[in-house]
Design a protein around this motif. Structure first.
Motif, PDB file in Angstrom:
ATOM      1  N   PRO A 246       0.837  -1.210   0.000  1.00 54.63           N
ATOM      2  CA  PRO A 246       0.000   0.000   0.000  1.00 54.63           C
ATOM      3  C   PRO A 246       0.872   1.261   0.000  1.00 54.63           C
ATOM      4  O   PRO A 246       1.891   1.327   0.674  1.00 54.63           O
ATOM      5  CB  PRO A 246      -0.796  -0.124   1.307  1.00 54.63           C
ATOM      6  CG  PRO A 246      -0.780  -1.569   1.636  1.00 54.63           C
ATOM      7  CD  PRO A 246       0.536  -2.093   1.116  1.00 54.63           C
TER       8      PRO A 246
ATOM      9  N   TYR B  47       0.521   5.207   0.643  1.00 56.30           N
ATOM     10  CA  TYR B  47      -0.346   6.234   1.198  1.00 56.30           C
ATOM     11  C   TYR B  47       0.051   7.618   0.677  1.00 56.30           C
ATOM     12  O   TYR B  47       1.132   7.808   0.113  1.00 56.30           O
ATOM     13  CB  TYR B  47      -0.290   6.205   2.730  1.00 56.30           C
ATOM     14  CG  TYR B  47      -0.867   4.937   3.313  1.00 56.30           C
ATOM     15  CD1 TYR B  47      -2.246   4.780   3.418  1.00 56.30           C
ATOM     16  CD2 TYR B  47      -0.044   3.906   3.745  1.00 56.30           C
ATOM     17  CE1 TYR B  47      -2.786   3.605   3.950  1.00 56.30           C
ATOM     18  CE2 TYR B  47      -0.576   2.744   4.275  1.00 56.30           C
ATOM     19  CZ  TYR B  47      -1.943   2.598   4.378  1.00 56.30           C
ATOM     20  OH  TYR B  47      -2.473   1.447   4.889  1.00 56.30           O
TER      21      TYR B  47
ATOM     22  N   GLU C  75      -4.804   1.763  -1.809  1.00 64.78           N
ATOM     23  CA  GLU C  75      -5.067   2.975  -1.030  1.00 64.78           C
ATOM     24  C   GLU C  75      -5.397   4.179  -1.908  1.00 64.78           C
ATOM     25  O   GLU C  75      -5.512   5.302  -1.413  1.00 64.78           O
ATOM     26  CB  GLU C  75      -3.870   3.299  -0.121  1.00 64.78           C
ATOM     27  CG  GLU C  75      -3.520   2.182   0.846  1.00 64.78           C
ATOM     28  CD  GLU C  75      -4.689   1.775   1.746  1.00 64.78           C
ATOM     29  OE1 GLU C  75      -5.512   2.638   2.100  1.00 64.78           O
ATOM     30  OE2 GLU C  75      -4.781   0.577   2.086  1.00 64.78           O
TER      31      GLU C  75
ATOM     32  N   GLN D 118      -8.108  11.767   3.418  1.00 64.27           N
ATOM     33  CA  GLN D 118      -7.577  11.529   2.074  1.00 64.27           C
ATOM     34  C   GLN D 118      -6.956  12.801   1.522  1.00 64.27           C
ATOM     35  O   GLN D 118      -7.272  13.906   1.963  1.00 64.27           O
ATOM     36  CB  GLN D 118      -8.690  11.060   1.130  1.00 64.27           C
ATOM     37  CG  GLN D 118      -9.273   9.717   1.535  1.00 64.27           C
ATOM     38  CD  GLN D 118     -10.457   9.343   0.680  1.00 64.27           C
ATOM     39  OE1 GLN D 118     -11.365  10.143   0.482  1.00 64.27           O
ATOM     40  NE2 GLN D 118     -10.458   8.112   0.181  1.00 64.27           N
TER      41      GLN D 118
ATOM     42  N   ASN E 271      -5.662   7.590   0.222  1.00 68.92           N
ATOM     43  CA  ASN E 271      -5.832   7.540   1.672  1.00 68.92           C
ATOM     44  C   ASN E 271      -4.562   8.002   2.369  1.00 68.92           C
ATOM     45  O   ASN E 271      -3.445   7.680   1.936  1.00 68.92           O
ATOM     46  CB  ASN E 271      -6.162   6.121   2.135  1.00 68.92           C
ATOM     47  CG  ASN E 271      -7.536   5.682   1.690  1.00 68.92           C
ATOM     48  OD1 ASN E 271      -8.431   6.494   1.497  1.00 68.92           O
ATOM     49  ND2 ASN E 271      -7.715   4.382   1.539  1.00 68.92           N
TER      50      ASN E 271
END
Length: 152
Positions: free
Chosen positions: A4, A6, A78, A117, A144
């Motif tokens: 993921p 971010y 994400e 976000q 995110n």
């Protein structure tokens, strides 16, 4: 699937480049059938000989969709596409042209209504085999932010 990624993990100025893809007559014919765009610029070889470029050109929407697909190799669970801004068809694409895509992280900004976000702006340039930019746009990603429980 990759790790993921971010909002905080994106770095302004980071770049990536895709592999190439050659545009074929089949691409053009299929796109015309899917969209109903049978304009002579794409479909009529003899008419095109009377025009400035002297040959059929690919639909701008075809090139855009091919470019989107070329940049979608890594799945980031994400993030999701939030849309595209400033889309321009800069140079025609012809049958036999080979394209690749250069992506640069251009901007990061807070989302005005979603504090968990952010928006990451990727500047996208599709380039042909002669290094001419054929398409440019900004791709907005809704990403995110790192959950508090995972912060370093």
């Amino acid at each position: 699937m990759t790790k993921p990624f971010y909002y905080e993990d994106y770095t302004i100025g980071a770049k990536r480049t895709t592999l190439g893809r050659t545009i074929t007559e089949t691409d053009i014919v299929l796109h015309a059938g899917q969209t109903g765009d049978f304009y002579p610029h794409h479909m009529d070889q003899e008419w095109c000989k009377t025009q400035p470029f002297k040959q059929r050109m690919a639909h701008g929407t075809l090139i855009f969709s091919v470019g989107v697909g070329m940049t979608a190799g890594d799945i980031n669970p994400e993030a999701m596409s939030y849309g595209y801004d400033k889309l321009r068809f800069i140079h025609p694409v012809f049958i036999g042209d080979t394209l690749h895509v250069n992506v640069t992280i251009q901007e990061k900004r807070a989302h005005p209504k979603r504090p968990q976000q952010g928006i990451v702006v990727e500047h996208v340039e599709m380039v042909n085999q002669e290094e001419q930019v054929v398409l440019a746009c900004d791709h907005l990603l809704l990403v995110n932010k790192t959950p508090v429980s995972e912060e370093k």
